[in-house]
Design a protein around this motif. Structure first.
Motif, PDB file in Angstrom:
ATOM      1  N   GLU A 281       0.837  -1.210   0.000  1.00  0.00           N
ATOM      2  CA  GLU A 281       0.000   0.000   0.000  1.00  0.00           C
ATOM      3  C   GLU A 281       0.868   1.255   0.000  1.00  0.00           C
ATOM      4  O   GLU A 281       0.618   2.202  -0.749  1.00  0.00           O
ATOM      5  CB  GLU A 281      -0.891  -0.024   1.244  1.00  0.00           C
ATOM      6  N   TRP A 282       1.914   1.251   0.810  1.00  0.00           N
ATOM      7  CA  TRP A 282       2.762   2.438   0.924  1.00  0.00           C
ATOM      8  C   TRP A 282       3.600   2.673  -0.331  1.00  0.00           C
ATOM      9  O   TRP A 282       3.780   3.824  -0.742  1.00  0.00           O
ATOM     10  CB  TRP A 282       3.672   2.311   2.149  1.00  0.00           C
ATOM     11  N   VAL A 283       4.140   1.611  -0.935  1.00  0.00           N
ATOM     12  CA  VAL A 283       4.953   1.832  -2.139  1.00  0.00           C
ATOM     13  C   VAL A 283       4.095   2.341  -3.289  1.00  0.00           C
ATOM     14  O   VAL A 283       4.549   3.157  -4.094  1.00  0.00           O
ATOM     15  CB  VAL A 283       5.747   0.566  -2.570  1.00  0.00           C
ATOM     16  N   LEU A 284       2.855   1.885  -3.364  1.00  0.00           N
ATOM     17  CA  LEU A 284       1.967   2.393  -4.410  1.00  0.00           C
ATOM     18  C   LEU A 284       1.668   3.879  -4.193  1.00  0.00           C
ATOM     19  O   LEU A 284       1.658   4.668  -5.143  1.00  0.00           O
ATOM     20  CB  LEU A 284       0.671   1.580  -4.436  1.00  0.00           C
ATOM     21  N   GLU A 285       1.455   4.264  -2.938  1.00  0.00           N
ATOM     22  CA  GLU A 285       1.200   5.670  -2.634  1.00  0.00           C
ATOM     23  C   GLU A 285       2.424   6.526  -2.946  1.00  0.00           C
ATOM     24  O   GLU A 285       2.315   7.577  -3.589  1.00  0.00           O
ATOM     25  CB  GLU A 285       0.805   5.823  -1.169  1.00  0.00           C
ATOM     26  N   ALA A 286       3.591   6.069  -2.493  1.00  0.00           N
ATOM     27  CA  ALA A 286       4.819   6.813  -2.769  1.00  0.00           C
ATOM     28  C   ALA A 286       5.114   6.858  -4.265  1.00  0.00           C
ATOM     29  O   ALA A 286       5.603   7.866  -4.790  1.00  0.00           O
ATOM     30  CB  ALA A 286       5.989   6.179  -2.021  1.00  0.00           C
ATOM     31  N   GLY A 287       4.811   5.759  -4.952  1.00  0.00           N
ATOM     32  CA  GLY A 287       5.046   5.701  -6.391  1.00  0.00           C
ATOM     33  C   GLY A 287       4.259   6.742  -7.156  1.00  0.00           C
ATOM     34  O   GLY A 287       4.746   7.311  -8.149  1.00  0.00           O
ATOM     35  N   GLU A 288       3.042   7.030  -6.721  1.00  0.00           N
ATOM     36  CA  GLU A 288       2.251   8.068  -7.386  1.00  0.00           C
ATOM     37  C   GLU A 288       2.933   9.426  -7.286  1.00  0.00           C
ATOM     38  O   GLU A 288       2.942  10.207  -8.242  1.00  0.00           O
ATOM     39  CB  GLU A 288       0.842   8.118  -6.788  1.00  0.00           C
ATOM     40  N   SER A 289       3.508   9.709  -6.127  1.00  0.00           N
ATOM     41  CA  SER A 289       4.239  10.974  -5.961  1.00  0.00           C
ATOM     42  C   SER A 289       5.454  11.022  -6.873  1.00  0.00           C
ATOM     43  O   SER A 289       5.759  12.067  -7.467  1.00  0.00           O
ATOM     44  CB  SER A 289       4.679  11.146  -4.505  1.00  0.00           C
ATOM     45  N   LEU A 290       6.152   9.896  -7.019  1.00  0.00           N
ATOM     46  CA  LEU A 290       7.329   9.865  -7.882  1.00  0.00           C
ATOM     47  C   LEU A 290       6.946  10.013  -9.349  1.00  0.00           C
ATOM     48  O   LEU A 290       7.667  10.664 -10.121  1.00  0.00           O
ATOM     49  CB  LEU A 290       8.110   8.564  -7.662  1.00  0.00           C
ATOM     50  N   LYS A 291       5.841   9.427  -9.743  1.00  0.00           N
ATOM     51  CA  LYS A 291       5.383   9.570 -11.136  1.00  0.00           C
ATOM     52  C   LYS A 291       5.087  11.031 -11.462  1.00  0.00           C
ATOM     53  O   LYS A 291       5.379  11.508 -12.564  1.00  0.00           O
ATOM     54  CB  LYS A 291       4.131   8.725 -11.373  1.00  0.00           C
TER      55      LYS A 291
END
Length: 276
Positions: free
Chosen positions: A16-26
């Motif tokens: 859940e956290w990596v998906l959330e952080a990944g959106e910020s990186l995208k």
């Protein structure tokens, strides 16, 4: 301690956290980045490395206050032993790719208990692929279970080797590395250790060699490799030291054995391998 830890719950939180952080990186990769050099011009850090690491630190501190964190950008703990539960976090593995290529970078999280790998999550942010496992329950890419690795052989293998180790350097005689490369079907370098280790686990790559990886670089990848029956050591065959910078030799068991043989024959022939 193992009986009281809900590893599935921890695994699901990390995903859940990596998906959330990944959106910020995208979003960030399309905008302006504050880029700095650390130890050298090719050792980069951005505002997003720091921001993403702090995001994970806050999540772990809130949800699992008894756990300790080993992380790249210095917001974690001063960890001196492998006792207890340790999180190895690389907020952006492949920062140069993040800055220059806008792809082939990953978030890497590996969790260990008493030095034994328990949960691994590597998120290739731009491709959207998540490589993940709970130890003893199989490794996956997204929802697809990964097969157990076969033994393999070097002559039909594709091995990840950075060009740094094929040219003059202080850590390994390039003749040793060229000897390995010449006996493969081909070599690749993707610029992200986490992705390259995930590729070995998936079978996209058959082996991997690097002379300089930090614990957060390889923490998650080692758990994945172990889960699918691969082999991981230092380049000279010595066991990996979880809290130290290491050289890394990883692959299918047969491929690893052949690569190790070339290294050991090189050392016996007077060629140098400098681990530190």
């Amino acid at each position: 301690m193992t009986d009281t830890v809900n590893w599935k719950n921890i695994h699901d939180h990390v995903v859940e956290w990596v998906l959330e952080a990944g959106e910020s990186l995208k979003r960030a990769v399309k905008g302006h980045l504050n880029v700095e050099s650390k130890s050298s011009p090719d050792d980069l850090v951005t505002n997003m490395d720091k921001q993403t690491e702090q995001f994970f630190i806050n999540k772990v501190r809130t949800s699992y206050p008894g756990h300790q964190i080993v992380s790249e950008e210095g917001f974690g703990d001063e960890v001196k032993s492998t006792k207890g539960i340790l999180w190895f976090i690389d907020p952006i593995d492949g920062t140069m790719n993040f800055v220059h290529q806008k792809r082939h970078f990953a978030i890497s999280v590996g969790i260990y208990e008493e030095g034994v790998g328990k949960v691994a999550v590597i998120y290739d942010v731009i491709s959207g692929d998540i490589y993940h496992c709970i130890a003893g329950h199989g490794a996956y890419i997204n929802d697809e279970k990964l097969d157990e690795l076969d033994s393999g052989e070097l002559k039909t293998s594709v091995v990840a080797i950075n060009g740094t180790w094929l040219s003059k350097n202080r850590r390994i005689d390039p003749e040793i590395v060229r000897g390995i490369a010449e006996h493969t079907r081909g070599t690749r370098s993707y610029g992200s250790a986490a992705i390259e280790l995930a590729y070995v686990a998936y079978g996209i790559l058959d082996g991997y060699l690097s002379m300089r990886l930090a614990p957060w670089d390889f923490g998650a990848g080692l758990i994945l490799i172990d889960e699918v029956g691969g082999k991981a050591t230092q380049v000279d065959g010595q066991p990996l030291q979880l809290l130290e910078q290491n050289s890394i030799l990883i692959g299918k068991k047969g491929v690893h054995a052949e690569m190790l043989r070339y290294v050991q024959e090189g050392i016996q022939g007077g060629k140098y391998v400098q681990q530190k």
